[in-house]
Design a protein around this motif. Sequence first.
Motif, PDB file in Angstrom:
ATOM      1  N   ALA A   1      -3.911  10.070  58.132  1.00 43.16           N
ATOM      2  CA  ALA A   1      -3.462   8.692  58.259  1.00 43.16           C
ATOM      3  C   ALA A   1      -3.516   8.251  59.718  1.00 43.16           C
ATOM      4  O   ALA A   1      -3.219   9.027  60.629  1.00 43.16           O
ATOM      5  N   SER A   2      -3.883   6.990  59.929  1.00 44.47           N
ATOM      6  CA  SER A   2      -3.876   6.420  61.271  1.00 44.47           C
ATOM      7  C   SER A   2      -3.708   4.908  61.160  1.00 44.47           C
ATOM      8  O   SER A   2      -4.026   4.302  60.129  1.00 44.47           O
ATOM      9  N   VAL A   3      -3.222   4.300  62.222  1.00 43.22           N
ATOM     10  CA  VAL A   3      -3.043   2.846  62.263  1.00 43.22           C
ATOM     11  C   VAL A   3      -4.360   2.203  62.679  1.00 43.22           C
ATOM     12  O   VAL A   3      -4.930   2.551  63.714  1.00 43.22           O
ATOM     13  N   SER A   4      -4.837   1.276  61.869  1.00 36.12           N
ATOM     14  CA  SER A   4      -6.101   0.606  62.175  1.00 36.12           C
ATOM     15  C   SER A   4      -5.895  -0.684  62.958  1.00 36.12           C
ATOM     16  O   SER A   4      -6.766  -1.113  63.714  1.00 36.12           O
ATOM     17  N   SER A   5      -4.744  -1.329  62.778  1.00 39.90           N
ATOM     18  CA  SER A   5      -4.462  -2.580  63.494  1.00 39.90           C
ATOM     19  C   SER A   5      -2.971  -2.860  63.434  1.00 39.90           C
ATOM     20  O   SER A   5      -2.245  -2.281  62.611  1.00 39.90           O
ATOM     21  N   ILE A   6      -2.530  -3.738  64.311  1.00 36.29           N
ATOM     22  CA  ILE A   6      -1.132  -4.168  64.331  1.00 36.29           C
ATOM     23  C   ILE A   6      -1.106  -5.692  64.361  1.00 36.29           C
ATOM     24  O   ILE A   6      -1.776  -6.316  65.194  1.00 36.29           O
ATOM     25  N   VAL A   7      -0.346  -6.277  63.448  1.00 36.84           N
ATOM     26  CA  VAL A   7      -0.177  -7.725  63.407  1.00 36.84           C
ATOM     27  C   VAL A   7       1.180  -8.051  64.013  1.00 36.84           C
ATOM     28  O   VAL A   7       2.224  -7.640  63.501  1.00 36.84           O
TER      29      VAL A   7
ATOM     30  N   GLY B   1      -5.869  -0.914  68.383  1.00 41.54           N
ATOM     31  CA  GLY B   1      -5.487  -0.035  69.472  1.00 41.54           C
ATOM     32  C   GLY B   1      -4.010  -0.165  69.810  1.00 41.54           C
ATOM     33  O   GLY B   1      -3.272  -0.948  69.208  1.00 41.54           O
ATOM     34  N   LYS B   2      -3.585   0.602  70.806  1.00 42.29           N
ATOM     35  CA  LYS B   2      -2.165   0.675  71.157  1.00 42.29           C
ATOM     36  C   LYS B   2      -1.721  -0.433  72.089  1.00 42.29           C
ATOM     37  O   LYS B   2      -0.522  -0.610  72.318  1.00 42.29           O
ATOM     38  N   GLY B   3      -2.668  -1.187  72.647  1.00 48.04           N
ATOM     39  CA  GLY B   3      -2.301  -2.184  73.630  1.00 48.04           C
ATOM     40  C   GLY B   3      -2.154  -1.567  75.010  1.00 48.04           C
ATOM     41  O   GLY B   3      -2.230  -0.344  75.181  1.00 48.04           O
TER      42      GLY B   3
ATOM     43  N   VAL C   1      10.480 -11.343  67.152  1.00 50.26           N
ATOM     44  CA  VAL C   1       9.156 -10.721  67.169  1.00 50.26           C
ATOM     45  C   VAL C   1       9.170  -9.454  66.316  1.00 50.26           C
ATOM     46  O   VAL C   1      10.067  -8.612  66.443  1.00 50.26           O
ATOM     47  N   THR C   2       8.171  -9.333  65.440  1.00 51.99           N
ATOM     48  CA  THR C   2       7.992  -8.115  64.661  1.00 51.99           C
ATOM     49  C   THR C   2       6.556  -7.623  64.819  1.00 51.99           C
ATOM     50  O   THR C   2       5.652  -8.400  65.139  1.00 51.99           O
ATOM     51  N   ALA C   3       6.357  -6.346  64.556  1.00 52.58           N
ATOM     52  CA  ALA C   3       5.024  -5.745  64.606  1.00 52.58           C
ATOM     53  C   ALA C   3       4.792  -4.990  63.300  1.00 52.58           C
ATOM     54  O   ALA C   3       5.577  -4.116  62.930  1.00 52.58           O
ATOM     55  N   THR C   4       3.714  -5.338  62.615  1.00 51.63           N
ATOM     56  CA  THR C   4       3.380  -4.706  61.339  1.00 51.63           C
ATOM     57  C   THR C   4       2.157  -3.821  61.526  1.00 51.63           C
ATOM     58  O   THR C   4       1.060  -4.319  61.822  1.00 51.63           O
ATOM     59  N   SER C   5       2.355  -2.532  61.350  1.00 55.89           N
ATOM     60  CA  SER C   5       1.267  -1.564  61.486  1.00 55.89           C
ATOM     61  C   SER C   5       0.528  -1.442  60.158  1.00 55.89           C
ATOM     62  O   SER C   5       1.155  -1.256  59.105  1.00 55.89           O
TER      63      SER C   5
ATOM     64  N   PHE D   1      -1.517   0.754  53.541  1.00 55.38           N
ATOM     65  CA  PHE D   1      -0.187   0.166  53.416  1.00 55.38           C
ATOM     66  C   PHE D   1       0.294  -0.282  54.792  1.00 55.38           C
ATOM     67  O   PHE D   1      -0.321   0.036  55.815  1.00 55.38           O
ATOM     68  N   ASP D   2       1.394  -1.029  54.828  1.00 52.99           N
ATOM     69  CA  ASP D   2       1.937  -1.589  56.058  1.00 52.99           C
ATOM     70  C   ASP D   2       3.352  -1.083  56.314  1.00 52.99           C
ATOM     71  O   ASP D   2       4.117  -0.833  55.366  1.00 52.99           O
ATOM     72  N   LEU D   3       3.699  -0.954  57.583  1.00 55.06           N
ATOM     73  CA  LEU D   3       5.060  -0.664  58.017  1.00 55.06           C
ATOM     74  C   LEU D   3       5.443  -1.695  59.076  1.00 55.06           C
ATOM     75  O   LEU D   3       4.689  -1.923  60.025  1.00 55.06           O
ATOM     76  N   THR D   4       6.614  -2.314  58.925  1.00 57.69           N
ATOM     77  CA  THR D   4       7.028  -3.387  59.814  1.00 57.69           C
ATOM     78  C   THR D   4       8.303  -3.029  60.555  1.00 57.69           C
ATOM     79  O   THR D   4       9.243  -2.478  59.970  1.00 57.69           O
ATOM     80  N   THR D   5       8.342  -3.367  61.841  1.00 56.48           N
ATOM     81  CA  THR D   5       9.514  -3.108  62.663  1.00 56.48           C
ATOM     82  C   THR D   5      10.637  -4.089  62.350  1.00 56.48           C
ATOM     83  O   THR D   5      10.421  -5.132  61.722  1.00 56.48           O
ATOM     84  N   ASP D   6      11.825  -3.763  62.812  1.00 59.23           N
ATOM     85  CA  ASP D   6      12.904  -4.746  62.822  1.00 59.23           C
ATOM     86  C   ASP D   6      12.575  -5.821  63.861  1.00 59.23           C
ATOM     87  O   ASP D   6      11.840  -5.573  64.824  1.00 59.23           O
TER      88      ASP D   6
END
Length: 302
Positions: free
Chosen positions: A209-215, A228-230, A263-267, A284-289
């Motif tokens: 598993a790896s993160v392909s993008s972050i919204v 990428g990680k920014g 502000v939230t970040a969805t991986s 699938f997606d994982l979202t921060t608080d």
Amino acid sequence: MLRRIIALLAMLGASFVVVVAMAPAANADGCDVDEETGEVVCEDEEDGGGNGGNGGDGGDTGGSSTCNYNGREIPCTGPGGSVWSSLHECWIGPSAGELGEDLQPPAGQTKEDGAWHVCYFPPPGSSWEYTWVQTGEVVTIDPVVLAQRAIASMDLDPIQIGIVPESGPNRVGLVGLPVWMWVDSPTDDTFGPITASASEGSVSVSATASVSSIVWDMGDGTTVTCTGKGTPYADHYGKQDSPTCGHRYEKMSTDQPDGAYQVTATSHWVVEWAGGGQSGTIEFDLTTDALPIRIGEAQVLT
């Protein structure tokens, strides 16, 4: 017909040897055979144990043995300890034994090539019939289920947000100045790649598993998609735009709840898996608080 059903039910109570590999750890309580009609009846399960390929919103993707049939989850073990077969799309039970003596093998097959077995169909549909199972054929858990278990064992988390201007009651960014976003202190379980495996019986599945993008939802009605990680901000960058992941606010946040943009970040996670003669991709997606970011305007003195 009634004699055959009674004899069949008697067989279910006895131990049997089949050419299929029996998969362990499955719950057979959800399915029963009606003694009068022979119909297989399964109760709906409240806790299926899988997230259908989501896996990112807290759904349980491991633990129980559930298999897939026409887009829905069913127990991997059916009446009398029968085992789900994706090939036959039924639960394979004991050999027909004496009841199948008058049944001829399929064309081109002999009795040495296989045997007739009881085949239970999940509802809706027929109750059961005999199906030919070839010698050496293995019936085991659906590899997708093991892929989901492998994902669950990774214990993946949303990223930690890195952002300038920083969040805090005494921190305020300015309208029009660049905002930098990045993954703070990335780890295998927040960004990947991370690999895990799961096995049951003779089937083993490996998943990476790896993160392909972050919204990034900036809280002002706009989203920014970054790969990428920014790039972490440093003082020497001054008022430059982020080269990898940035934003600019056009209005103050004073009219927002608590006076801050949330502000939230969805991986977006992509999992490649292979095993059991199959392979596939689960996303699938994982979202921060939400993280409050306050934006104001510079006051000009005259």
